[in-house]
Design a protein around this motif. Structure first.
Motif, mmCIF file in Angstrom:
data_model
loop_
_atom_site.group_PDB
_atom_site.id
_atom_site.type_symbol
_atom_site.label_atom_id
_atom_site.label_comp_id
_atom_site.label_asym_id
_atom_site.label_seq_id
_atom_site.Cartn_x
_atom_site.Cartn_y
_atom_site.Cartn_z
ATOM 1 N N LEU A 1 -30.168 42.563 -4.636
ATOM 2 C CA LEU A 1 -29.673 41.772 -5.758
ATOM 3 C C LEU A 1 -30.644 40.711 -6.280
ATOM 4 O O LEU A 1 -31.014 40.728 -7.460
ATOM 5 N N PRO A 2 -31.138 39.777 -5.411
ATOM 6 C CA PRO A 2 -32.061 38.761 -5.945
ATOM 7 C C PRO A 2 -33.377 39.358 -6.441
ATOM 8 O O PRO A 2 -33.986 38.841 -7.372
ATOM 9 N N GLU B 1 -33.703 42.330 -7.854
ATOM 10 C CA GLU B 1 -33.405 42.911 -9.164
ATOM 11 C C GLU B 1 -33.309 41.818 -10.221
ATOM 12 O O GLU B 1 -33.790 41.981 -11.334
ATOM 13 N N LEU B 2 -32.674 40.714 -9.849
ATOM 14 C CA LEU B 2 -32.552 39.603 -10.806
ATOM 15 C C LEU B 2 -33.917 39.044 -11.170
ATOM 16 O O LEU B 2 -34.165 38.650 -12.304
ATOM 17 N N GLY B 3 -34.831 39.037 -10.185
ATOM 18 C CA GLY B 3 -36.167 38.507 -10.435
ATOM 19 C C GLY B 3 -37.111 39.538 -11.021
ATOM 20 O O GLY B 3 -38.262 39.225 -11.322
#
Lengths: 227, 830
Positions: free
Chosen positions: A108-109, A111-113
């Motif tokens: 998740l983090p 992908e967000l970054g």
């Protein structure tokens, strides 16, 4: 070099009885790679202070500097960007996304970054906490300790400068809790990540290099230990 | 943005898999399925009903002209794939030996009739049977009246100008015999080829040449538009819908029933979508807070939310449309054989409307709470009680309701009906909400005296406050619809069908001279016919409105021109006749004959643009009468009783030489008496409307079945609201039940508490729903359908029972799993 600084941070909220001060005039600075514990009884304002240090909430007065950037000068998206690049979290109640597998939660983090080799790094992180074999499992199929290890993998996968942990062992038995604490300090040593822990466990606090004590929202002591 | 789209796609697949979207998706699919099924079906049914209504015209479209219509008309019709038939009609005296009688001669070609069937009999007023084909050259089919007047048996010879024709059969029924009183003379049907050979069609004869057209609705509509732009003012174009007031009234009502069902379904589904979206949004609060704490921007949150919602809309619309089509074919199968013609294929419009509705519903009712997620404080990951600022739902919901209303208007094309449905639902929700607040307060006060489970249940109703009110509104709305469907619907449909009872008049007797009035009544009662109610009847032409001659203010529509140009049937009455409802002005009390007053039917008012106080001048057999418009009536034409576009106050028409008219019901055994009646009262004209009555009744029966089926969707939408309302507090209940069980409450106690809470909510909602259903039923019956409605105590009983049983049982069953799951797991998941 200072990675985090709190300058006269105060948080007030309005209540039916009038203005309530949750955190009052708290100032301190944290060096890179340091591990510090914020302790205090329930309701002393630990979690509120943590939220302001991480830019999740804004102080009513005072400023917070994260990696030299003044958080109060940023809007919510600016603070989110700063977190995405520099901050990791571990929560008492794990906060894994129930509809995502262990691997997807760690992804998740990344992908967000917009990280390129996200899959490889996420699997590495999961392997590092000993859960690669369970990467396709959903949170409800994991024990509390396993869920927290996934959360730790998620927190460290972006190699953050700062890791905030809010009562990371609060929901775990002592053996599992010890394992989780071990992992946190391993990452702290290996990656040089600054560790800011909110806890009410003295044993955990003692493992940190520095212990700040909050009492009724005020910083009552700041002790540098021998850890 | 690409990142957000990718994330949305992944999240969508995961949410679908995990069942997170189930309620929202389900509500959306029901809405779209109901809308498209109803849309597909009503479009097909209305086409079929229209085809059936076309029987009154013997065609879908008809052009009447005093001259030979331009050859281009027929060529164009053929080019557009329409079937064409020719009809020639004119008045002529026919002879049988020494006897003679004025008759309407109808010459037809082999294509006639394009809709409906001719019926013939072997003897006058004898049993008839349908027949295909027309009289052979040299033969004629004469109606019973003509044969009775001429005392001519079947097989006898009839002279028509130079033509000598053998009467091969009694013409019992032709589809276009109509109700217009235009063809007062008896009819003889002949082969057009015979007429073309005779000299009867020479110049100077009053020949009307008609072209009859039939085909698909689109082709007929397009051709009608083409023809309307080209035809001369003297050529009159009539389509099936305006062919008969009775048929029009019946088809309009059946369409209204179907559309109302569709409207309520869509609106209810919108409520379900709104409720499901609220829960979906509240369940995403933690996820959004987490994403933000991990560094997601507001734009990212917004992008993923909108993209995921778009995916839900697209999939919901596709699944709903497919389900709608499937349901529609089930419906078509259900009414198979009821239509003489096979159902036309459905149009694609409902599919687009389905997609539009899905998008509108989600954008209007689901997007606002989801957009609010942008504003979730990220600190919620640490403090669970932090929530986004409360949603200002007024403006977005109002905008969504307006957009949805516009879509529904496109679907049903009846602003009044849409207004009633939307206003009714909003009004009911408001009243239910206010009553809900009051009831929740009362509940808080009375809970002390009840047992443990009830105390816990009632305490929950009071404690949840706002949530309880929302649930009461939702339960109340769905129960209102269920009650309306279960009780009021039957009453409405029964009432509608009762408006045409088995003994409804099937013959009109007109041209009754005052001297014949009493002997005719005695003649009929002596033969077991109910005593007829005679209405005075005068023919007159409208000459001017407010002194302005009609030539100067000719209406644009064919119907309006007919009102302005043709002789009208006038009558007078002291009281407002049954089947008539006053819509404007007041009915006269002790009117002064020196100040003549006239009452006009709403159709007459609309076509001629009249208003109260206008002065209408008539030419009544050479005498001029001017009367002031006193009021406007809405007439129920499908009652088959004598009704008039123009009704005068008593005393105004006294000086005019009028006759009387009446309508009577004659059963098959009584019909032969008509032959004697026609002989004994030669000036009386008998018009047989039994066939038309039968057609109207068939339309009613068919529409009733269709309406029942369509209401099935409304029921499903009502249940969706119920389900969404039950789901809305599921998470909270799960947590509470875990806490209670942790504290030592048995599973049974917790379940009883839940049952008590839902039963209490159901009872409260049931009482309110019964009141709402009664008021709505009354409004719908009296305002929309012009039917009588009587209040029924069983609605209240039904409301209480349905509330307690449906909400109580469904709520308990749906929450049972929540209560059963282990407290540890429930608490950990919170």
């Amino acid at each position: 070099m200072q990675v985090l600084e709190s300058r006269h941070v105060t948080k007030e909220v309005s209540s039916p009885e009038g203005t309530l001060t949750i955190v009052a005039d708290v100032s301190f600075a944290v060096e890179r790679g340091q591990s510090i514990a914020i302790i205090g009884p329930s309701g002393s304002g630990k979690s509120t202070l943590l939220a302001m240090l991480a830019g999740l909430d804004l102080p009513s007065r005072g400023t917070v500097l994260l990696n030299g950037t003044e958080l109060t000068s940023l809007d919510e998206d600016g603070r989110a960007r700063l977190r995405a690049g520099h901050v990791g979290f571990v929560f008492q109640s794990f906060h894994l996304v129930p509809s995502l597998t262990a691997l997807e939660n760690v992804l998740l983090p990344l992908e967000l970054g917009g990280v390129a080799d996200a899959q490889v790094r996420a699997r590495e992180a999961l392997a590092r906490v000993g859960l690669d074999a369970r990467r396709r499992h959903y949170p409800r199929q994991l024990s509390g300790g396993e869920q927290q290890r996934v959360a730790i993998a998620r927190a460290f996968v972006t190699r953050p400068d700062l890791l905030f942990a809010d009562e990371p062992t609060g929901n775990l038995d002592s053996v599992t809790g010890a394992r989780v604490v071990e992992l946190l300090f391993e990452f702290n040593r290996e990656l040089g990540t600054t560790l800011v822990l909110v806890t009410h466990e003295q044993s955990l606090a003692k493992r940190c290099q520095r212990v700040l004590t909050l009492d009724a929202g005020r910083l009552s002591s700041d002790v540098v230990g021998d850890a | 943005m690409k990142k957000a789209l990718r994330f949305a796609l992944v999240a969508f697949v995961r949410d679908v898999k995990s069942g997170e979207l189930a309620v929202l998706f389900g509500a959306l699919v029901i809405a779209v399925a109901a809308l498209t099924a109803v849309g597909f079906f009503t479009s097909r049914i209305s086409q079929a009903i229209r085809a059936q209504a076309g029987e009154v015209l013997a065609a879908d479209l008809r052009l009447d002209s005093g001259r030979i219509p331009a050859p281009g008309y027929e060529a164009e019709a053929h080019a557009r794939g329409l079937a064409v038939a020719h009809l020639i009609s004119f008045p002529s005296v026919v002879y049988a030996g020494d006897a003679s009688q004025l008759a309407t001669v109808l010459g037809v070609d082999g294509a006639y009739p394009l809709r409906g069937q001719l019926k013939i009999a072997a003897v006058p007023y004898g049993p008839a049977h349908p027949v295909t084909g027309i009289p052979a050259p040299g033969e004629a089919w004469a109606d019973s009246r003509l044969l009775a007047r001429l005392a001519l048996p079947v097989g006898g010879l009839l002279r028509l100008g130079a033509l000598e024709l053998r009467v091969a059969a009694v013409l019992d029924y032709r589809p276009d015999q109509g109700m217009g009183f235009a063809d007062l003379a008896p009819t003889v049907l002949v082969n057009a080829a015979d007429l073309e050979r005779s000299v009867l069609l020479g110049s100077g004869s009053r020949v009307t040449r008609s072209l009859l057209y039939a085909g698909s609705t689109e082709a007929v509509d397009a051709y009608a538009a083409w023809l309307r732009a080209r035809k001369s003012a003297a050529e009159r174009l009539t389509d099936a819908s305006e062919s008969s007031e009775q048929m029009k009234s019946a088809t309009e009502r059946s369409g209204r029933f179907l559309n109302l069902a569709a409207l309520v379904t869509v609106l209810l589904a919108a409520v379900a979508v709104a409720m499901a979206a609220r829960r979906y949004a509240s369940r995403r609060l933690d996820l959004v807070a987490l994403l933000k704490s991990l560094g997601a921007s507001q734009r990212f949150v917004l992008g993923t939310t909108v993209a995921e919602l778009a995916l839900v809309a697209l999939c919901g619309a596709l699944a709903g449309t497919a389900l709608g089509l499937l349901a529609e074919s089930g419906l078509a199968w259900l009414v198979r054989g009821l239509f003489k013609t096979s159902l036309p294929p459905p149009s694609l419009l409902p599919a687009w409307l389905g997609l539009g509705t899905a998008a509108t519903m989600l954008a209007g009712f689901a997007l606002p709470p989801l957009l609010q997620l942008r504003r979730v404080p990220p600190a919620r990951v640490l403090r669970h009680d932090l929530e986004p600022p409360p949603l200002r739902w007024g403006a977005p919901y109002l905008a969504a309701a307006a957009a949805l209303s516009a879509l529904l208007y496109v679907l049903v094309g009846d602003p009044r009906l849409v207004g009633y449905a939307v206003g009714g639902l909003a009004g009911s929700a408001l009243v239910l909400g206010m009553a809900g607040v009051a009831l929740v307060r009362v509940t808080a006060a009375v809970r002390g005296g009840a047992g443990a489970a009830w105390r816990y249940g009632l305490a929950n109703v009071a404690r949840r406050g706002r949530e309880s009110v929302v649930q009461i509104v939702a339960f109340g709305l769905s129960l209102t619809v269920l009650l309306l469907l279960a009780l009021v619907r039957n009453d409405l449909i029964d009432e509608w069908q009762r408006s045409l009872p088995p003994g409804a008049p099937n013959h009109f007797l007109i041209n009754i001279p005052p001297s014949d009035a009493r002997p005719l009544a005695e003649f009929l009662t002596a033969r077991g016919v109910a005593p007829p109610v005679l209405a005075p009847w005068v023919r007159a032409r409208l000459v001017s409105v407010n002194g302005q001659p009609m030539q100067g203010r000719m209406p644009k529509t064919d119907r309006g021109r007919a009102f302005a140009e043709r002789e009208q049937n006038l009558s007078w009455s002291e009281a407002l006749p049954p089947d008539n409802r006053l819509v404007e002005g007041a009915w006269w009390q002790h009117p002064d004959p020196a100040q003549p007053l006239v009452s006009v039917a709403s159709e007459f008012q609309d076509e001629l643009g009249l208003k109260i106080g206008d002065r209408l001048s008539f030419d009544v057999a050479g005498e001029s009468i001017t009367a002031t418009v006193a009021n406007v009536r809405k007439v129920r034409w499908d009652g088959f009783r004598p009704n008039f576009f123009l009704l005068f106050a008593p005393g105004v028409l006294d000086a005019s030489t009028g006759t009387f008219m009446t309508s009577v019901h004659l059963d098959d055994a009584q019909r032969p008496a008509l032959a004697e009646l026609v002989r004994r009262f030669p000036s009386v004209t008998v018009i047989d409307v039994a066939a038309l009555l039968g057609e109207v009744r068939r339309i009613m029966d068919r529409a009733a079945i269709a309406v029942e089926y369509v209401f099935g969707f409304t029921l499903t939408a009502g249940l969706a609201v119920l389900f969404a309302a039950i789901q809305s507090t599921r998470d909270e209940r799960r947590y509470e039940s875990a806490i209670l069980r942790t504290l030592g409450a048995s599973r049974r106690t917790v379940l009883y508490g839940v049952a008590a809470e839902f039963t209490a909510l159901g009872l409260l909602a049931g009482v309110l729903a019964a009141s709402a259903a009664s008021v709505i039923g009354w409004l719908v019956a009296t305002r929309l359908f012009g039917l009588h409605y009587s209040f029924d105590a069983t609605v209240w009983l039904g409301g209480l029972l349905a509330g307690a049983l449906i909400v109580g049982v469904a709520g308990t069953v749906a929450t049972r799993r929540v209560v059963r799951s282990s407290p540890m797991r429930s608490l950990r998941d919170v």
